[in-house]
Design an enzyme around this catalytic site. Structure first.
Site, PDB file in Angstrom:
ATOM      1  CG  ASP A   1      -2.100   0.951   1.075  1.00 24.13           C
ATOM      2  OD1 ASP A   1      -3.096   0.638   0.397  1.00 24.13           O
ATOM      3  OD2 ASP A   1      -2.001   2.057   1.644  1.00 24.13           O
TER       4      ASP A   1
ATOM      5  CE1 TYR B   1      -5.386   6.770  -0.819  1.00 26.56           C
ATOM      6  CE2 TYR B   1      -5.228   7.277   1.524  1.00 26.56           C
ATOM      7  CZ  TYR B   1      -5.356   6.355   0.504  1.00 26.56           C
ATOM      8  OH  TYR B   1      -5.445   5.016   0.796  1.00 26.56           O
TER       9      TYR B   1
ATOM     10  CG  HIS C   1      -4.228  -4.151   0.049  1.00 23.51           C
ATOM     11  ND1 HIS C   1      -3.611  -3.634  -1.061  1.00 23.51           N
ATOM     12  CD2 HIS C   1      -4.202  -3.160   0.992  1.00 23.51           C
ATOM     13  CE1 HIS C   1      -3.250  -2.379  -0.819  1.00 23.51           C
ATOM     14  NE2 HIS C   1      -3.595  -2.073   0.418  1.00 23.51           N
TER      15      HIS C   1
END
Length: 436
Positions: free
Chosen positions: A222, A361, A413
């Site tokens: 990630d 982000y 993930h």
């Protein structure tokens, strides 16, 4: 601030810090309280302080009160997960959170490992540091992602630092550094813009050298993969290689497939059947599962109000993506267990890092795409439950020094969290060439 003994507060020398994390005894020395972490902000650069999590009981009482007073939304108008987390599933989790969950167990588990704070570029960085007892262990900095935390990496500490107790050999050993990304967990929250993956990567290089590691490797999934990629692009002196278990699509898709993806088109005809499946999965993710990232890339503060004020709102926000990305799609309890999920969510709540963690982000979007190749050797493991699973030959442009590629048999993930033993085996295999 309530003072601990002078022994607890004195600075450890760098050499003492290295030995304090010896894997032979993973218990930490007595360390400052988590509630006192704010007092460490702004300490001189280069200073390293021991740290211990100790959340005030009043904060836990406030959490239970808020959970009891939750105003729930109306039920969804569908019978599946297409509108988000199902109310029945979340209500069950929240009921357990309020009545049975014990944060102190999670806190004790975290405090079983040596933890520290150090100020880098004006922000305090929290990190776990465990030295292997094995001679010639390889220093490794490993980075978590969102919506995870250092909790997702705790179960690999033993296998990586003490491989002989977990099916490996002494030659497989690592000295392990696990930092919390700025804005996550017990790390500081940046008060200015600019803390993008490139800046975090530079801070990680400072951290490793501050710990007297003149050479090291890096790993991540990630955001940890993106930060490791950034390290690999800059290739600072001493970085030997990286391993990632998450791949950025923009740097690996064939150019015609990438254009089709951007335009919302179908897979190009020149792709094989397996490649078209990879394309279709990526397109489905962008169309149906990428909204969270679009929000945090553009308006992280807006969503932040709700997840800072409501623990159930925060839980739903994090749980939705955990459920989406585990190997057991839609059933994270099966993959991770209820306690592990709540350990992670509760850390976000108690540190009020739901809003601040989302800003990475925004920072990444402001920094723009970094498409240059990674200059150091790269190892890649593709887990079957990952969102994007590129074939090996797609990676050559981004990773011209690809030295290891493997498709694991299980795991999603959150590979280290879901399958710690298998994940640890992949890390050993991925960095084998660095040791030879």
């Amino acid at each position: 601030m309530a003072l601990l003994t002078s022994l607890n507060h004195r600075l450890l020398s760098r050499r003492a810090l290295l030995s304090a994390g010896a894997a032979a005894g993973l218990s930490a020395v007595l360390l400052p309280l988590a509630s006192e972490a704010a007092d460490v902000i702004g300490t001189p650069a280069g200073e390293i302080r021991p740290f211990r999590a100790d959340i005030p009981e009043a904060a836990l009482e406030d959490l239970r009160r808020r959970l009891a007073e939750t105003r729930w939304p109306d039920g969804e108008t569908v019978t599946d997960r297409s509108q988000g987390v199902e109310p029945d599933r979340l209500k069950e989790l929240v009921g357990y959170w309020q009545s049975s969950y014990d944060w102190r167990k999670a806190e004790s588990r975290l405090n079983a490992f040596p933890q520290f704070l150090t100020n880098i570029d004006g922000v305090d960085i929290h990190f776990i540091h465990v030295r292997s007892r094995h001679e010639n262990a390889l220093p490794l900095i490993m980075t978590h992602g969102w919506p995870g935390s250092v909790f997702e990496l705790l179960d690999v500490i033993g296998p990586l630092t003490d491989p002989t107790a977990h099916g490996g050999t002494a030659e497989d050993a690592f000295h392990l550094v696990i930092p919390s990304i700025p804005g996550f967990g017990f790390s500081g929250k940046p008060s200015t813009t600019g803390w993008n993956p490139q800046r975090i990567a530079a801070a990680w290089d400072v951290l490793m050298k501050r710990l007297d590691y003149i050479s090291y490797v890096a790993q991540g999934g990630d955001w940890g993969a993106i930060i490791s990629d950034a390290l690999g692009r800059e290739a600072p002196d001493g970085l030997l290689a990286i391993h990632v278990n998450r791949i950025e699509r923009a740097t690996t898709f064939p150019s015609d497939a990438a254009q089709a993806l951007r335009n919302g088109g179908t897979a190009p005809d020149n792709l094989s059947a397996d490649e078209k499946l990879v394309f279709d999965e990526a397109r489905n993710f962008l169309n149906n599962g990428f909204g969270y990232a679009a929000i945090m890339s553009t308006r992280p503060e807006t969503v932040g109000y709700g997840i800072a004020d409501s623990p159930v709102g925060l839980a739903a926000w994090l749980y939705d993506k955990i459920a989406d990305w585990v190997f057991t799609r839609g059933d994270p309890e099966q993959a991770l267990g209820k306690e592990a999920i709540l350990d992670n969510i509760t850390l976000y709540w108690l540190t009020n890092t739901g809003p601040s963690s989302g800003r990475i982000y925004f920072e990444n979007a402001m920094a723009g795409a970094k498409l240059s190749e990674v200059k150091v050797p790269v190892a890649v493991t593709i887990f079957p439950g990952e969102v994007y699973k590129p074939p090996k030959h797609w990676l050559s442009k981004a990773y011209p020094k690809l030295v290891y590629y493997n498709r694991a048999s299980k795991g999603g993930h959150f590979a280290a969290w879901e399958e710690p033993e298998l994940f640890s085996q992949e890390i050993r295999a991925g960095f084998k060439t660095v040791r030879s």
